[in-house]
Design a protein around this motif. Structure first.
Motif, PDB file in Angstrom:
ATOM      1  N   LYS A  67      76.767   2.481  50.774  1.00 23.84           N
ATOM      2  CA  LYS A  67      75.794   3.533  50.478  1.00 23.84           C
ATOM      3  C   LYS A  67      74.709   3.497  51.547  1.00 23.84           C
ATOM      4  N   ARG A  68      74.234   4.685  51.936  1.00 22.28           N
ATOM      5  CA  ARG A  68      73.280   4.778  53.046  1.00 22.28           C
ATOM      6  C   ARG A  68      72.088   5.631  52.617  1.00 22.28           C
ATOM      7  N   TYR A  69      70.897   5.038  52.675  1.00 14.31           N
ATOM      8  CA  TYR A  69      69.673   5.708  52.218  1.00 14.31           C
ATOM      9  C   TYR A  69      68.708   5.879  53.390  1.00 14.31           C
ATOM     10  N   LEU A  70      68.198   7.096  53.537  1.00 14.51           N
ATOM     11  CA  LEU A  70      67.228   7.408  54.583  1.00 14.51           C
ATOM     12  C   LEU A  70      65.869   7.624  53.937  1.00 14.51           C
ATOM     13  N   LEU A  71      64.871   6.852  54.359  1.00 15.83           N
ATOM     14  CA  LEU A  71      63.515   6.902  53.803  1.00 15.83           C
ATOM     15  C   LEU A  71      62.584   7.517  54.845  1.00 15.83           C
ATOM     16  N   MET A  72      61.944   8.654  54.512  1.00 17.83           N
ATOM     17  CA  MET A  72      61.132   9.370  55.495  1.00 17.83           C
ATOM     18  C   MET A  72      59.836   9.882  54.880  1.00 17.83           C
ATOM     19  N   ASP A  73      58.683   9.523  55.463  1.00 16.92           N
ATOM     20  CA  ASP A  73      57.441  10.142  55.003  1.00 16.92           C
ATOM     21  C   ASP A  73      57.313  11.525  55.619  1.00 16.92           C
ATOM     22  N   HIS A  74      56.474  12.369  55.018  1.00 12.70           N
ATOM     23  CA  HIS A  74      56.466  13.788  55.368  1.00 12.70           C
ATOM     24  C   HIS A  74      55.992  14.088  56.790  1.00 12.70           C
ATOM     25  N   THR A  75      55.293  13.154  57.438  1.00  8.06           N
ATOM     26  CA  THR A  75      54.833  13.414  58.800  1.00  8.06           C
ATOM     27  C   THR A  75      55.987  13.436  59.800  1.00  8.06           C
ATOM     28  N   LYS A  76      57.140  12.923  59.400  1.00  5.64           N
ATOM     29  CA  LYS A  76      58.301  12.877  60.299  1.00  5.64           C
ATOM     30  C   LYS A  76      59.232  14.069  60.113  1.00  5.64           C
ATOM     31  N   LEU A  77      58.980  14.870  59.104  1.00  4.08           N
ATOM     32  CA  LEU A  77      59.856  15.995  58.797  1.00  4.08           C
ATOM     33  C   LEU A  77      59.540  17.185  59.696  1.00  4.08           C
ATOM     34  N   GLY A  78      60.578  17.881  60.110  1.00  2.00           N
ATOM     35  CA  GLY A  78      60.378  19.017  61.004  1.00  2.00           C
ATOM     36  C   GLY A  78      60.050  18.601  62.420  1.00  2.00           C
ATOM     37  N   LYS A  79      60.340  17.345  62.772  1.00  2.00           N
ATOM     38  CA  LYS A  79      60.076  16.832  64.120  1.00  2.00           C
ATOM     39  C   LYS A  79      61.404  16.494  64.802  1.00  2.00           C
ATOM     40  N   VAL A  80      61.394  16.521  66.123  1.00  2.00           N
ATOM     41  CA  VAL A  80      62.560  16.085  66.881  1.00  2.00           C
ATOM     42  C   VAL A  80      62.145  14.977  67.843  1.00  2.00           C
ATOM     43  N   ALA A  81      63.109  14.163  68.223  1.00  2.00           N
ATOM     44  CA  ALA A  81      62.912  13.126  69.224  1.00  2.00           C
ATOM     45  C   ALA A  81      64.083  13.194  70.198  1.00  2.00           C
ATOM     46  N   LEU A  82      64.032  12.394  71.221  1.00  2.00           N
ATOM     47  CA  LEU A  82      64.954  12.529  72.347  1.00  2.00           C
ATOM     48  C   LEU A  82      66.424  12.367  71.956  1.00  2.00           C
ATOM     49  N   HIS A  83      66.712  11.391  71.092  1.00  2.00           N
ATOM     50  CA  HIS A  83      68.099  11.062  70.783  1.00  2.00           C
ATOM     51  C   HIS A  83      68.469  11.449  69.353  1.00  2.00           C
ATOM     52  N   ARG A  84      69.592  12.119  69.200  1.00  2.00           N
ATOM     53  CA  ARG A  84      70.090  12.441  67.866  1.00  2.00           C
ATOM     54  C   ARG A  84      70.729  11.193  67.269  1.00  2.00           C
ATOM     55  N   LEU A  85      70.314  10.832  66.073  1.00  2.00           N
ATOM     56  CA  LEU A  85      70.853   9.643  65.408  1.00  2.00           C
ATOM     57  C   LEU A  85      72.192   9.961  64.755  1.00  2.00           C
ATOM     58  N   SER A 140      73.867   8.925  51.951  1.00  2.00           N
ATOM     59  CA  SER A 140      74.104   9.148  50.529  1.00  2.00           C
ATOM     60  C   SER A 140      72.927   9.877  49.902  1.00  2.00           C
ATOM     61  N   LEU A 141      71.718   9.583  50.416  1.00  2.00           N
ATOM     62  CA  LEU A 141      70.511  10.180  49.851  1.00  2.00           C
ATOM     63  C   LEU A 141      69.368  10.075  50.837  1.00  2.00           C
ATOM     64  N   LEU A 142      68.555  11.119  50.903  1.00  2.00           N
ATOM     65  CA  LEU A 142      67.294  11.132  51.640  1.00  2.00           C
ATOM     66  C   LEU A 142      66.157  11.054  50.637  1.00  2.00           C
ATOM     67  N   ILE A 143      65.213  10.132  50.843  1.00  2.00           N
ATOM     68  CA  ILE A 143      64.058   9.990  49.956  1.00  2.00           C
ATOM     69  C   ILE A 143      62.809  10.315  50.752  1.00  2.00           C
ATOM     70  N   VAL A 144      62.037  11.301  50.267  1.00  3.77           N
ATOM     71  CA  VAL A 144      60.802  11.720  50.928  1.00  3.77           C
ATOM     72  C   VAL A 144      59.637  11.577  49.948  1.00  3.77           C
ATOM     73  N   ASP A 145      58.415  11.647  50.457  1.00  4.47           N
ATOM     74  CA  ASP A 145      57.257  11.568  49.583  1.00  4.47           C
ATOM     75  C   ASP A 145      56.824  12.965  49.160  1.00  4.47           C
ATOM     76  N   SER A 146      55.856  13.040  48.266  1.00  6.27           N
ATOM     77  CA  SER A 146      55.450  14.316  47.676  1.00  6.27           C
ATOM     78  C   SER A 146      54.723  15.230  48.648  1.00  6.27           C
ATOM     79  N   GLY A 147      54.415  14.731  49.845  1.00  4.66           N
ATOM     80  CA  GLY A 147      53.797  15.575  50.854  1.00  4.66           C
ATOM     81  C   GLY A 147      54.784  16.420  51.639  1.00  4.66           C
ATOM     82  N   ALA A 148      56.062  16.284  51.340  1.00  5.11           N
ATOM     83  CA  ALA A 148      57.089  17.035  52.070  1.00  5.11           C
ATOM     84  C   ALA A 148      56.894  18.537  51.875  1.00  5.11           C
TER      85      ALA A 148
END
Length: 258
Positions: A206-224, A231-239
């Motif tokens: 199982k694979r879980y991605l944890l991201m706070d809202h400041t990282k959403l809608g952003k891009v960086a040099l390398h695609r992961l 399996s699931l993305l978990i974000v905070d209520s500021g998303a």
């Protein structure tokens, strides 16, 4: 404060501490703060940028990330603490006693560590040095260090040896974070970090991605990887609602930590 008598290295460390604490400053502000010339400050900042501690821009310096620069671990530990705590608490719903789990070197996943004691026994693997130190103090945690080349800016082990250590095991679940998410993909600024995270995802059921809202809608040099790899993305209520709507449109499973 005047730091000439401490020499360049001592002054540079103090400059780095101030920039990490405040996020961004101008060269003029730093010159006045440390009682040196703007030219001296620029020389100090050039060295700190070379080390990867800060990022210079026209007229100033910042510890904040960009599409090609990831903030050093000292800055990331201070940023978005409440959001990270909320996300980490939510992520613990997917950890059960007796599981084997892997944590990457992200400060968001590190927020899970103090909460693991109540879920022991657990087998935990990580490449994050501070995480290893904290996990070693928790009774009931069977700990595996994922070694390799130590990188002080991330306080973690990276490189071929780390990837080979990861490849040698299999875990029930992996919890990772990264610096950017846009559309259907997760991104990161550094290819060596991408290589380690990709291998972590490969060896987990199982694979879980944890991201706070400041990282959403952003891009960086390398695609992961595509977000469908998780399996699931978990974000905070500021998303932002538009980001959540986009995730729904792409059928990306997510949950909001309240």
């Amino acid at each position: 404060m005047t730091d000439e008598r401490q020499g360049p290295e001592g002054r540079q460390q103090r400059i780095a501490d101030v920039v990490v604490e405040r996020g961004s400053l101008s060269a003029q502000e730093l010159a006045a703060m440390f009682g040196v010339s703007v030219m001296t400050v620029h020389r100090d900042l050039d060295e700190l940028e070379r080390q990867g501690v800060v990022r210079k821009y026209r007229g100033g310096v910042t510890a904040q990330p960009s599409g090609v620069f990831e903030s050093n671990v000292a800055y990331r530990r201070k940023a978005m603490r409440a959001a990270k705590e909320s996300i980490a608490a939510h992520a613990l719903r997917y950890v059960e006693s007796g599981m084997s789990i892997m944590l990457d070197d992200a400060t968001t996943t590190a927020a899970m560590i103090p909460r693991l004691e109540g879920l022991a026994p657990l087998r935990v693997a990580t490449n994050y040095l501070e995480g290893l130190s904290k996990l070693a103090q928790i009774r009931g945690i069977s700990l595996m260090a994922l070694g390799g080349d130590y990188d002080p800016l991330h306080d973690s082990f990276l490189g071929v040896a780390c990837i080979e250590a990861i490849d040698a095991i299999r875990v029930d679940a992996v919890f990772v974070s990264t610096s950017a998410l846009s559309g259907r993909y997760a991104f990161h600024q550094e290819d060596r970090i991408v290589a380690v995270k990709r291998k972590m995802l490969e060896v987990a059921e199982k694979r879980y991605l944890l991201m706070d809202h400041t990282k959403l809608g952003k891009v960086a040099l390398h695609r992961l990887v595509p977000l469908t790899e998780f399996s699931l993305l978990i974000v905070d209520s500021g998303a932002p609602e538009e980001t959540l709507a986009e995730l729904k449109r792409y059928d990306i499973p997510y949950e909001v930590a309240r």
